[in-house]
Design an enzyme around this catalytic site. Structure first.
Site, PDB file in Angstrom:
ATOM      1  N   TYR A 115      32.026  64.691  65.164  1.00  9.24           N
ATOM      2  CA  TYR A 115      32.814  63.555  64.682  1.00  9.24           C
ATOM      3  C   TYR A 115      34.046  64.077  63.936  1.00  9.24           C
ATOM      4  O   TYR A 115      35.188  63.673  64.214  1.00  9.24           O
ATOM      5  CB  TYR A 115      31.960  62.686  63.750  1.00  9.24           C
TER       6      TYR A 115
HETATM    7  O1  LIG Z   1      34.057  59.787  54.602  1.00  5.83           O
HETATM    8  C1  LIG Z   1      34.015  59.800  55.803  1.00  5.83           C
HETATM    9  O2  LIG Z   1      34.966  60.252  56.420  1.00  5.83           O
HETATM   10  C2  LIG Z   1      32.808  59.334  56.563  1.00  5.83           C
HETATM   11  O3  LIG Z   1      31.987  58.593  55.690  1.00  5.83           O
HETATM   12  C3  LIG Z   1      30.753  58.253  56.220  1.00  5.83           C
HETATM   13  O4  LIG Z   1      29.978  59.401  56.401  1.00  5.83           O
HETATM   14  P1  LIG Z   1      29.019  59.830  55.206  1.00  5.83           P
HETATM   15  O5  LIG Z   1      29.790  60.146  53.990  1.00  5.83           O
HETATM   16  O6  LIG Z   1      28.141  60.897  55.747  1.00  5.83           O
HETATM   17  O7  LIG Z   1      28.244  58.478  54.898  1.00  5.83           O
HETATM   18  P2  LIG Z   1      26.707  58.086  55.043  1.00  5.83           P
HETATM   19  O8  LIG Z   1      26.227  58.399  56.389  1.00  5.83           O
HETATM   20  O9  LIG Z   1      26.571  56.714  54.564  1.00  5.83           O
HETATM   21  O10 LIG Z   1      25.980  59.071  54.030  1.00  5.83           O
HETATM   22  C4  LIG Z   1      26.224  58.967  52.632  1.00  5.83           C
HETATM   23  C5  LIG Z   1      25.446  60.023  51.905  1.00  5.83           C
HETATM   24  O11 LIG Z   1      24.052  59.752  52.033  1.00  5.83           O
HETATM   25  C6  LIG Z   1      23.377  60.911  52.474  1.00  5.83           C
HETATM   26  N1  LIG Z   1      22.228  60.479  53.294  1.00  5.83           N
HETATM   27  C7  LIG Z   1      22.402  59.904  54.486  1.00  5.83           C
HETATM   28  C8  LIG Z   1      21.327  59.475  55.234  1.00  5.83           C
HETATM   29  C9  LIG Z   1      20.039  59.623  54.733  1.00  5.83           C
HETATM   30  O12 LIG Z   1      19.039  59.254  55.369  1.00  5.83           O
HETATM   31  N2  LIG Z   1      19.886  60.181  53.519  1.00  5.83           N
HETATM   32  C10 LIG Z   1      20.939  60.614  52.769  1.00  5.83           C
HETATM   33  O13 LIG Z   1      20.746  61.141  51.659  1.00  5.83           O
HETATM   34  C11 LIG Z   1      24.413  61.722  53.237  1.00  5.83           C
HETATM   35  O14 LIG Z   1      24.079  63.091  53.225  1.00  5.83           O
HETATM   36  C12 LIG Z   1      25.649  61.423  52.439  1.00  5.83           C
HETATM   37  O15 LIG Z   1      25.751  62.304  51.384  1.00  5.83           O
HETATM   38  C13 LIG Z   1      30.907  57.504  57.546  1.00  5.83           C
HETATM   39  O16 LIG Z   1      29.670  57.308  58.179  1.00  5.83           O
HETATM   40  C14 LIG Z   1      31.869  58.176  58.473  1.00  5.83           C
HETATM   41  O17 LIG Z   1      32.101  57.354  59.589  1.00  5.83           O
HETATM   42  C15 LIG Z   1      33.127  58.443  57.713  1.00  5.83           C
HETATM   43  O18 LIG Z   1      34.109  58.978  58.485  1.00  5.83           O
END
Ligand SMILES: O=C(O)[C@H]1O[C@H](OP(=O)(O)OP(=O)(O)OC[C@H]2O[C@@H](n3ccc(=O)[nH]c3=O)[C@H](O)[C@@H]2O)[C@H](O)[C@@H](O)[C@@H]1O
Length: 438
Positions: free
Chosen positions: A250
């Site tokens: 991504y």
């Molecule tokens: O900032 C960005 O550019 C990206 O932000 C998000 O990605 P992400 O930050 O990984 O968001 P989430 O998937 O909601 O995860 C948030 C946090 O929760 C954590 N997480 C996720 C899933 C889970 O089951 N447990 C958990 O602790 C992840 O490691 C992360 O630190 C979006 O999903 C992307 O599309 C976007 O581009």
């Protein structure tokens, strides 16, 4: 039918009048003929049924099974005078010096909010969205209904459809494109890599190809991602930092988008502004994001996985509230200079920018969960897990001084206040607002 009857009648007529002599051969021939006719009918029916089942099978309900090639094979209905009138009316500018904006991904989370905000201030807005099933399409339909009430029409189509895009520009000379259509999600890239190439690379190139060749060329503002900072360890992340170690496909496709933007700016004089969004959240959000499915699972009493890094290291995100992001997007549109090309040729240097749009205050994921517990008045079943190697990075933190200076961007919503608004929306949307929020 009557011919058939007649023929069978003639066939069964006795050869010698007065004496009925059974003609065995003709009898068996007739029986065989009837049997094969019945067989043919049965097989035709089976064959037809198989074809019908194949074409009208219900689409995959889980995003994991979604197939981008099937998506791209979908055909959409568009065109005709009534359709054109709708397109024109949606894109009609109602304020002095307002813009005519084509918003891609308009039924998406950020797309819906940006479209509504532009419409509110008098800009003409036309949306385009392919309504794919990466997550529950009924949420996208609900957002569409919301936008329709404000006068924004969303054309159902794919940004890979060059004919459709050309038609849209033929009907409306858009001054700006807000390009938010994308395959989002960091972890899903390992399961369906093709969908990222299809939307974030092929789709983006197709859009730019059309934009470079129309007259006048529009100015383009588009969504990049904080994930381009990848494995960087120096914080806060600045636009000047390296972005050559993405941790997910991504991120790699968003980084590729930034390079592609450079090329189209350089060769064709397109004005291009990339916005690196930092974990955007809020009402009408994306169900594939952690804050969203944590809320759902906590309410259901289902365990949630909270990631941590090696040696119990904190995993944190610079969560950014949707209204702040919308203000950043509008600021980028308002400061975008005109593209300089015409007739598919560059006529002078054009603007090329990249901005961080974050909140500048990272919050550990465990803290996000504690806030949700308080708002939902339910204790989460926490399952602490080691950060899997599927695209996630340990932390993000935006330096936003460039956006502050150039766009007047100034986030005002902290995670606690933003989640409160999200939870209120969530309860209202999914359970008719029966549960209270503190
Ligand atoms: O900032 C960005 O550019 C990206 O932000 C998000 O990605 P992400 O930050 O990984 O968001 P989430 O998937 O909601 O995860 C948030 C946090 O929760 C954590 N997480 C996720 C899933 C889970 O089951 N447990 C958990 O602790 C992840 O490691 C992360 O630190 C979006 O999903 C992307 O599309 C976007 O581009």
């Amino acid at each position: 039918m009557s011919q058939l009857k007649q023929m069978s009648h003639i066939d069964s007529a006795p050869s010698t009048p007065g004496k009925f002599k059974m003609d065995k051969a003709s009898y068996f021939n007739r029986v065989r003929w009837h049997t094969s006719l019945a067989k043919l009918a049965v097989w035709s029916f089976v064959f037809l049924a198989a074809i019908l089942i194949f074409f009208f099978r219900s689409p995959a309900s889980s995003p994991i099974q979604a197939d981008p090639s099937r998506r791209s094979l979908r055909t959409y209905n568009w065109g005709g005078p009534v359709w054109e009138k709708r397109v024109r009316s949606s894109a009609r500018v109602r304020s002095r010096n307002g813009f005519a904006v084509l918003v891609t991904g308009a039924a998406g989370f950020v797309g819906t909010h940006v479209s509504a905000a532009l419409k509110r201030r008098g800009d003409g807005v036309l949306g385009i969205d392919n309504f794919n099933d990466y997550y529950d399409p009924s949420l996208k339909r609900a957002r569409q209904a919301l936008l329709e009430r404000t006068g924004v029409y969303i054309v159902e189509g794919d940004i890979n459809d060059e004919t459709l895009l050309r038609k849209l520009f033929e009907v409306v000379p858009f001054t700006h494109v807000m390009h938010l259509a994308a395959q989002a999600g960091v972890r899903y890239a390992m399961e369906n890599p093709g969908s990222y190439v299809h939307s974030n690379i092929a789709g983006f190139v197709n859009l730019l190809e059309v934009c470079k060749s129309v007259n006048p060329q529009p100015a383009i503002v588009w969504a990049s991602s904080s994930s381009v900072y990848g494995l960087n360890t120096k914080v806060p992340f600045s636009e000047r930092d390296r972005t050559d170690q993405p941790a997910s496909l991504y991120a790699a496709t968003k980084k590729a988008g930034e390079e592609i933007a450079h090329t189209y700016n350089h060769i064709y004089g397109l004005s291009l502004t990339g916005l690196r969004f930092f974990t955007v959240y809020g009402p009408w959000g994306r169900p594939d994001m952690a804050y969203f499915f944590f809320t759902r699972d906590i309410l259901k009493g289902k365990a949630i996985s909270i990631f941590e890094a090696a040696n119990h290291g904190t995993v944190a995100r610079d969560f950014t509230y949707i209204d702040d992001i919308v203000r950043g997007c509008l600021g980028a549109l308002d400061t975008a200079e005109k593209s300089t090309g015409s007739g598919g040729k560059k006529r002078g240097p054009a603007q090329l920018r990249v901005f961080n749009l974050g909140n500048t205050s990272p919050v550990p994921v465990s803290e996000l969960v504690s806030i949700l517990e308080r708002l939902l008045k339910v204790n989460a079943k926490r399952n602490i897990m080691r950060l899997p190697r599927n695209g996630d990075v340990q932390f993000t933190h935006a330096n936003i001084s460039y956006a502050q200076r150039e766009l007047g961007y100034k986030p005002t919503t902290d995670l606690q206040s933003g989640l409160k608004k999200f939870v209120r929306w969530y309860l209202n949307y999914y359970s008719g607002g029966k549960k209270a929020v503190e």
